[in-house]
Design an enzyme around this catalytic site. Structure first.
Site, PDB file in Angstrom:
ATOM      1  N   TYR A 276      -5.811  39.196  29.492  1.00 36.12           N
ATOM      2  CA  TYR A 276      -4.890  39.544  30.592  1.00 36.12           C
ATOM      3  C   TYR A 276      -3.754  38.537  30.693  1.00 36.12           C
ATOM      4  O   TYR A 276      -2.636  38.900  31.063  1.00 36.12           O
ATOM      5  CB  TYR A 276      -5.654  39.684  31.925  1.00 36.12           C
ATOM      6  CG  TYR A 276      -6.218  41.070  32.067  1.00 36.12           C
ATOM      7  CD1 TYR A 276      -5.445  42.112  32.586  1.00 36.12           C
ATOM      8  CD2 TYR A 276      -7.500  41.367  31.621  1.00 36.12           C
ATOM      9  CE1 TYR A 276      -5.937  43.397  32.669  1.00 36.12           C
ATOM     10  CE2 TYR A 276      -8.003  42.658  31.703  1.00 36.12           C
ATOM     11  CZ  TYR A 276      -7.223  43.666  32.235  1.00 36.12           C
ATOM     12  OH  TYR A 276      -7.702  44.954  32.308  1.00 36.12           O
TER      13      TYR A 276
ATOM     14  N   CYS B 118     -12.123  28.068  46.223  1.00 33.24           N
ATOM     15  CA  CYS B 118     -13.587  28.220  46.221  1.00 33.24           C
ATOM     16  C   CYS B 118     -14.260  27.666  44.963  1.00 33.24           C
ATOM     17  O   CYS B 118     -15.489  27.655  44.881  1.00 33.24           O
ATOM     18  CB  CYS B 118     -13.972  29.699  46.310  1.00 33.24           C
ATOM     19  SG  CYS B 118     -13.269  30.562  47.703  1.00 33.24           S
TER      20      CYS B 118
ATOM     21  N   GLY C  41       6.353  59.350  32.254  1.00 34.93           N
ATOM     22  CA  GLY C  41       5.705  58.440  31.301  1.00 34.93           C
ATOM     23  C   GLY C  41       4.238  58.198  31.577  1.00 34.93           C
ATOM     24  O   GLY C  41       3.742  57.107  31.343  1.00 34.93           O
TER      25      GLY C  41
ATOM     26  N   ARG D  58      -1.252  39.585  28.162  1.00 30.04           N
ATOM     27  CA  ARG D  58      -0.474  40.727  28.642  1.00 30.04           C
ATOM     28  C   ARG D  58       0.487  40.314  29.768  1.00 30.04           C
ATOM     29  O   ARG D  58       1.615  40.790  29.847  1.00 30.04           O
ATOM     30  CB  ARG D  58      -1.410  41.845  29.117  1.00 30.04           C
ATOM     31  CG  ARG D  58      -2.042  42.590  27.944  1.00 30.04           C
ATOM     32  CD  ARG D  58      -2.797  43.815  28.408  1.00 30.04           C
ATOM     33  NE  ARG D  58      -2.020  44.654  29.291  1.00 30.04           N
ATOM     34  CZ  ARG D  58      -2.528  45.348  30.311  1.00 30.04           C
ATOM     35  NH1 ARG D  58      -3.814  45.319  30.568  1.00 30.04           N
ATOM     36  NH2 ARG D  58      -1.765  46.093  31.070  1.00 30.04           N
TER      37      ARG D  58
ATOM     38  N   VAL E 280       1.274  47.725  35.969  1.00 26.74           N
ATOM     39  CA  VAL E 280       0.944  46.453  36.618  1.00 26.74           C
ATOM     40  C   VAL E 280       2.017  45.399  36.314  1.00 26.74           C
ATOM     41  O   VAL E 280       1.859  44.235  36.655  1.00 26.74           O
ATOM     42  CB  VAL E 280      -0.448  45.959  36.141  1.00 26.74           C
ATOM     43  CG1 VAL E 280      -1.539  46.914  36.589  1.00 26.74           C
ATOM     44  CG2 VAL E 280      -0.496  45.762  34.614  1.00 26.74           C
TER      45      VAL E 280
ATOM     46  N   HIS F  65      -2.550  50.546  40.676  1.00 28.27           N
ATOM     47  CA  HIS F  65      -3.518  49.796  39.864  1.00 28.27           C
ATOM     48  C   HIS F  65      -3.329  48.290  39.991  1.00 28.27           C
ATOM     49  O   HIS F  65      -3.735  47.546  39.103  1.00 28.27           O
ATOM     50  CB  HIS F  65      -3.425  50.231  38.387  1.00 28.27           C
ATOM     51  CG  HIS F  65      -3.891  51.647  38.169  1.00 28.27           C
ATOM     52  ND1 HIS F  65      -3.728  52.324  36.983  1.00 28.27           N
ATOM     53  CD2 HIS F  65      -4.534  52.514  38.997  1.00 28.27           C
ATOM     54  CE1 HIS F  65      -4.244  53.558  37.094  1.00 28.27           C
ATOM     55  NE2 HIS F  65      -4.726  53.692  38.303  1.00 28.27           N
TER      56      HIS F  65
ATOM     57  N   ASN G  58       8.492  63.109  29.872  1.00 27.99           N
ATOM     58  CA  ASN G  58       7.551  62.514  28.920  1.00 27.99           C
ATOM     59  C   ASN G  58       8.009  62.856  27.504  1.00 27.99           C
ATOM     60  O   ASN G  58       8.574  63.919  27.276  1.00 27.99           O
ATOM     61  CB  ASN G  58       6.124  63.050  29.162  1.00 27.99           C
ATOM     62  CG  ASN G  58       5.058  62.148  28.569  1.00 27.99           C
ATOM     63  OD1 ASN G  58       5.063  61.851  27.376  1.00 27.99           O
ATOM     64  ND2 ASN G  58       4.139  61.697  29.409  1.00 27.99           N
TER      65      ASN G  58
END
Ligand code: OAD
Length: 261
Positions: A79, A167, A204, A82, A119, A135, A230
């Site tokens: 992640y 934490c 898309g 990305r 995202v 998302h 699309n």
């Protein structure tokens, strides 16, 4: 006049007459910014960095809470890779056209809600103000224990996984993984926008991941004029009033130009 220009003219006319517009976007809208989609581009002879993500990676090993519990280092690293790609990308002509559409509609007393499954935050960086992130976002991360969000610096994270200062728990991307609930407020806002839209766009998106994929039907049943943009046919193509074939970076600016000049 060619058939597609005629369709674009009609969509532009509907847009000019509308006060409430909603736009559902998916990974395809960011493809022209160089970000890989999840599905679609699966040909084995494509260079690895152009292939759809889920053709190269297994979502069950990367995009589920169980995957993170099993191997937090690998998931965090993937992640972060990305995230850096999203930060390096720039909004494209499709993102800019949607921001312009939103400005034009708002200037006329209307509204335009962009509901995205992406995202990458590229809609906001293009100037869109009303964006529902169905998302979540990869740009922010959150503490697995208390949920406090933070925005990691635009450079590779120093370790994988990271532990939080609050934490000492694991830091995870603030995205929705398979098997997780979508943010309640985002679902409510998306459904409300689809139910009240006079014109609804699906741009898309492969239109197969639920619940986002149902929004076209929600808008259509509520009487909206529905439009798909699309490069390929999708399960939504047969259900919309106008299925426009082509890239969002080409088609969306043409629609906006036609509607407002
Ligand atoms: P997909 O990767 O499933 O689909 C991308 C769609 O964009 C395909 O239908 C392509 O044909 C189309 N496309 C590609 N380039 C385009 C372009 N330049 N202009 C217009 N269309 C283009 O992406 P999503 O539908 O967004 O979720 O996927 C939905 C969800 O599945 C994602 O949010 C992600 C994924 O698994 C999670 O990770 C939870």
């Amino acid at each position: 006049m060619d058939e597609q220009q005629d369709a674009i003219d009609r969509v532009a006319m509907a847009l000019r007459a509308a006060r409430r517009v909603a736009v559902l976007t998916g990974a395809g809208v960011s493809a022209e910014s160089g970000l890989r989609t999840f599905r679609g581009a699966t040909a084995a002879d494509l260079p690895a960095d152009m292939r759809a993500l889920w053709a190269e990676f297994d979502p069950m090993k990367l995009a589920t809470p169980e995957a993170f519990a099993d191997d937090p280092a690998m998931v965090s690293k993937w992640y972060d890779w990305r995230r850096l790609g999203c930060l390096a990308a720039e909004p494209n002509a499709g993102h800019l056209a949607l921001a312009e559409m939103q400005r034009r509609l708002e200037a006329g007393g209307g509204e335009c809600v962009v509901i995205t499954q992406n995202v990458d935050r590229l809609h906001q960086r293009a100037g869109c103000r009303r964006v529902v992130e169905l998302h979540g976002t990869i740009i922010d991360w959150r503490c697995l224990a208390c949920g406090i969000r933070s925005t990691p610096a635009p450079e590779p994270m120093p370790a994988h996984p990271m532990r939080t200062a609050c934490c000492g728990a694991l830091l995870r991307p603030d995205v929705v993984w398979f098997g997780e609930m979508l943010p309640e407020q985002a679902i409510r806002a998306a459904w409300d926008a689809a139910q009240t839209a006079e014109v609804f766009f699906a741009v898309g998106t492969s239109a197969i991941v639920q619940p986002a994929a149902s929004l076209v039907g929600v808008a259509s049943s509520a009487g909206a004029t529905t439009v798909e943009v699309n490069v390929e046919e999708t399960p939504a193509s047969g259900a919309v009033d106008w299925a426009l074939r082509g890239s969002s970076g080409t088609i969306l600016p043409r629609i906006v130009e036609r509607a407002w000049g």
